[in-house]
Structures are given as structure tokens and as C-alpha cells.
Design a protein around this motif. Structure first.
Motif, mmCIF file in Angstrom:
data_model
loop_
_atom_site.group_PDB
_atom_site.id
_atom_site.type_symbol
_atom_site.label_atom_id
_atom_site.label_comp_id
_atom_site.label_asym_id
_atom_site.label_seq_id
_atom_site.Cartn_x
_atom_site.Cartn_y
_atom_site.Cartn_z
ATOM 1 N N ASP A 247 -20.824 11.506 13.789
ATOM 2 C CA ASP A 247 -21.546 12.765 13.862
ATOM 3 C C ASP A 247 -22.559 12.765 12.716
ATOM 4 O O ASP A 247 -22.660 11.784 11.959
ATOM 5 C CB ASP A 247 -20.600 13.969 13.811
ATOM 6 N N ALA A 248 -23.315 13.821 12.570
ATOM 7 C CA ALA A 248 -24.392 13.867 11.571
ATOM 8 C C ALA A 248 -23.863 13.713 10.147
ATOM 9 O O ALA A 248 -24.456 12.989 9.338
ATOM 10 C CB ALA A 248 -25.176 15.163 11.704
ATOM 11 N N SER A 249 -22.752 14.349 9.821
ATOM 12 C CA SER A 249 -22.240 14.261 8.445
ATOM 13 C C SER A 249 -21.741 12.854 8.123
ATOM 14 O O SER A 249 -21.949 12.349 7.016
ATOM 15 C CB SER A 249 -21.150 15.298 8.190
ATOM 16 N N GLU A 250 -21.089 12.202 9.084
ATOM 17 C CA GLU A 250 -20.643 10.825 8.860
ATOM 18 C C GLU A 250 -21.846 9.896 8.717
ATOM 19 O O GLU A 250 -21.862 9.007 7.856
ATOM 20 C CB GLU A 250 -19.757 10.349 10.015
ATOM 21 N N TYR A 251 -22.848 10.110 9.544
ATOM 22 C CA TYR A 251 -24.066 9.301 9.465
ATOM 23 C C TYR A 251 -24.695 9.428 8.076
ATOM 24 O O TYR A 251 -25.044 8.429 7.445
ATOM 25 C CB TYR A 251 -25.056 9.732 10.545
ATOM 26 N N ASN A 252 -24.812 10.654 7.590
ATOM 27 C CA ASN A 252 -25.395 10.870 6.268
ATOM 28 C C ASN A 252 -24.573 10.210 5.171
ATOM 29 O O ASN A 252 -25.125 9.637 4.225
ATOM 30 C CB ASN A 252 -25.560 12.367 5.989
ATOM 31 N N GLN A 253 -23.265 10.262 5.287
ATOM 32 C CA GLN A 253 -22.387 9.622 4.301
ATOM 33 C C GLN A 253 -22.578 8.102 4.313
ATOM 34 O O GLN A 253 -22.597 7.465 3.259
ATOM 35 C CB GLN A 253 -20.930 9.979 4.568
ATOM 36 N N ILE A 254 -22.726 7.543 5.488
ATOM 37 C CA ILE A 254 -22.953 6.090 5.596
ATOM 38 C C ILE A 254 -24.270 5.706 4.944
ATOM 39 O O ILE A 254 -24.355 4.730 4.204
ATOM 40 C CB ILE A 254 -22.913 5.651 7.074
ATOM 41 N N ILE A 255 -25.304 6.486 5.197
ATOM 42 C CA ILE A 255 -26.629 6.207 4.607
ATOM 43 C C ILE A 255 -26.543 6.307 3.090
ATOM 44 O O ILE A 255 -27.070 5.440 2.361
ATOM 45 C CB ILE A 255 -27.702 7.160 5.176
ATOM 46 N N GLU A 256 -25.901 7.348 2.570
ATOM 47 C CA GLU A 256 -25.753 7.507 1.107
ATOM 48 C C GLU A 256 -25.003 6.335 0.504
ATOM 49 O O GLU A 256 -25.369 5.832 -0.556
ATOM 50 C CB GLU A 256 -25.044 8.823 0.801
ATOM 51 N N THR A 257 -23.942 5.886 1.172
ATOM 52 C CA THR A 257 -23.164 4.755 0.682
ATOM 53 C C THR A 257 -24.014 3.481 0.661
ATOM 54 O O THR A 257 -23.986 2.710 -0.307
ATOM 55 C CB THR A 257 -21.920 4.540 1.564
ATOM 56 N N ALA A 258 -24.787 3.264 1.708
ATOM 57 C CA ALA A 258 -25.658 2.086 1.781
ATOM 58 C C ALA A 258 -26.724 2.135 0.700
ATOM 59 O O ALA A 258 -26.994 1.125 0.035
ATOM 60 C CB ALA A 258 -26.301 1.990 3.156
ATOM 61 N N GLU A 259 -27.347 3.299 0.500
ATOM 62 C CA GLU A 259 -28.385 3.416 -0.530
ATOM 63 C C GLU A 259 -27.823 3.175 -1.924
ATOM 64 O O GLU A 259 -28.453 2.503 -2.741
ATOM 65 C CB GLU A 259 -29.022 4.806 -0.455
ATOM 66 N N SER A 260 -26.626 3.688 -2.196
ATOM 67 C CA SER A 260 -26.035 3.490 -3.521
ATOM 68 C C SER A 260 -25.676 2.034 -3.767
ATOM 69 O O SER A 260 -25.639 1.582 -4.914
ATOM 70 C CB SER A 260 -24.822 4.400 -3.716
ATOM 71 N N ALA A 261 -25.419 1.286 -2.717
ATOM 72 C CA ALA A 261 -25.096 -0.132 -2.868
ATOM 73 C C ALA A 261 -26.292 -0.932 -3.388
ATOM 74 O O ALA A 261 -26.131 -1.994 -3.991
ATOM 75 C CB ALA A 261 -24.627 -0.719 -1.536
ATOM 76 N N PHE A 262 -27.497 -0.409 -3.203
ATOM 77 C CA PHE A 262 -28.703 -1.129 -3.627
ATOM 78 C C PHE A 262 -29.274 -0.592 -4.925
ATOM 79 O O PHE A 262 -30.348 -0.992 -5.360
ATOM 80 C CB PHE A 262 -29.761 -1.067 -2.522
ATOM 81 N N GLU A 263 -28.553 0.318 -5.589
ATOM 82 C CA GLU A 263 -29.039 0.848 -6.873
ATOM 83 C C GLU A 263 -28.696 -0.076 -8.012
ATOM 84 O O GLU A 263 -27.778 -0.806 -8.008
ATOM 85 C CB GLU A 263 -28.447 2.245 -7.123
#
Length: 66
Positions: free
Chosen positions: A50-66
Motif C-alpha cells: 500500500d502507499a505507506s509500505e511503498y514510502n517506507q521502502i523508498i525511505e529505506t532504499a534512500e538511506s542505504a545510499f547515504e
């Protein structure tokens, strides 16, 4: 036969298709079903995000590249 193979790999009749790469989520979105082209029987179903899970996945992916 395909059911035996999927069971061997831990697949169930319905599975979550939502994960961060390290953790699986419930998958609260739409369910997608796959059927065998050989006999038309259901192979299994996968729950999408759902939208909230999608957003959590995106945040997790972005933090992996910080």
C-alpha cells in the motif's frame, strides 16, 4: 508438482511481495494471482504494497545510499 517445488522453497498459497531487501512487510495492497499455463490451476498469490509500505521502502532504499 509445482506446489511441491514452491513448498520446498517456503512459498505459501499467499505471499508478501513487499520487502526492503532485509525485511519482509505484510503487503497490504492489491493481491496478484499467478496461474499455471499448463493446467490453469492457481500457482500462488502475492500481496503488493500500500502507499505507506511503498514510502517506507523508498525511505529505506534512500538511506542505504547515504
Amino acid at each position: 508438482m509445482i506446489a511441491d517445488v514452491l513448498k520446498h522453497f517456503g512459498s505459501k498459497a499467499e505471499n508478501s511481495g513487499v520487502g526492503t531487501g532485509l525485511n519482509w512487510m505484510n503487503g497490504n495492497g492489491e493481491t496478484f494471482t499467478s496461474w499455471s499455463p499448463v493446467d490453469g490451476k492457481t500457482i500462488g498469490s502475492v500481496r503488493g504494497s500500500d502507499a505507506s509500505e511503498y514510502n517506507q521502502i523508498i525511505e529505506t532504499a534512500e538511506s542505504a545510499f547515504e
